[in-house]
Scaffold this active site. Structure first.
Site: not given
Length: 250
Positions: A64, A116, A139, A143
């Protein structure tokens, strides 16, 4: 000891990342849970290969990525103790919070990874070692100039696929519809993945002019075993449409 600073491997690498490191302010309870539980349940993402069968006592393991404050992870772990969850995130308070849940529930089938997830997948996990991958409400980087930071894209999938055992389940969810479209396109483009719900889930789409039927094929109904997350509730409160994607490794 908890890796409060980025690992040396993360310092050396210069590349685009899908996250921004966040320490945040921890509560005393979260800090205490880190002190008590990290040595037993936690691992730094430092490039050292992992022995998943040993870590999880032979349980099938789902990775996960991005578990937030850990409430959904803890609930799924408690509901299925026969399966293991390797939960990766960069948010220190979230690690402490998830450890609190594990203490409360007595769950033994979760291990936490700090750092990471790209390094974890690339350097630390053997081929065909995962029974599943979960990415819930990552996330969306809305933009256009930030779209390159989105986690679910072709380069990431190329890294993931070798680590998935045949039959492994890939489960993504998002409340950002343009990202849902990207996820669906990336996953359906892989001949190594099978969409388990090509007919769609029947939910409304925000662009009816392009999709007169009112829904878009390819999305799955929310499985009963995925709890509603905090990010999901926030998205629904804003009028967003949540989409789940379920694919299986051929």
């Amino acid at each position: 000891m908890y890796p409060h600073k980025a690992t040396e491997a993360q310092h050396r690498e210069q590349r685009i990342r899908s996250f921004q490191p966040r320490r945040g302010r921890m509560t005393k309870a979260q800090a205490g849970a880190l002190d008590r539980g990290w040595e037993r349940f936690g691992h730094a993402i430092d490039g050292t290969p992992m022995d998943l069968p040993a870590m999880f006592d032979g349980r099938p393991v789902t990775l996960e990525i991005g578990f937030g404050m850990g409430d959904t992870t803890a609930a799924m772990a408690a509901a299925d103790p026969s399966s293991g969850i390797l939960a990766a995130d960069v948010h220190t308070p979230g690690h402490g919070n998830l450890l609190q849940f594990l203490e409360r529930d007595g769950s033994e089938n979760v291990r936490l990874a700090a750092g990471d997830a790209v390094i974890l997948l690339r350097d630390m996990l053997p081929d065909a070692s995962l029974a599943g991958l979960r990415v819930y409400f990552p996330d969306p980087w809305p933009k256009p100039k930030h779209h390159k930071r989105r986690l679910i894209q072709e380069s990431f999938l190329e890294l993931v696929l070798p680590r998935l055992a045949p039959g492994a389940l890939v489960h993504c969810a998002t409340d950002w519809e343009p990202y849902a479209e990207q996820m669906l396109a990336v996953l359906e483009a892989s001949p190594e993945l099978e969409n388990l719900h090509p007919e769609g889930d029947g939910s409304p789409w925000l662009e009816p002019a392009e999709h007169p039927a009112g829904s878009v094929p390819g999305y799955a109904p929310r499985p009963e075993w995925r709890p509603v997350t905090k990010f999901e509730r926030a998205g629904l409160a804003k009028g967003h449409v949540v989409h789940d994607l379920l694919f299986r490794r051929r």
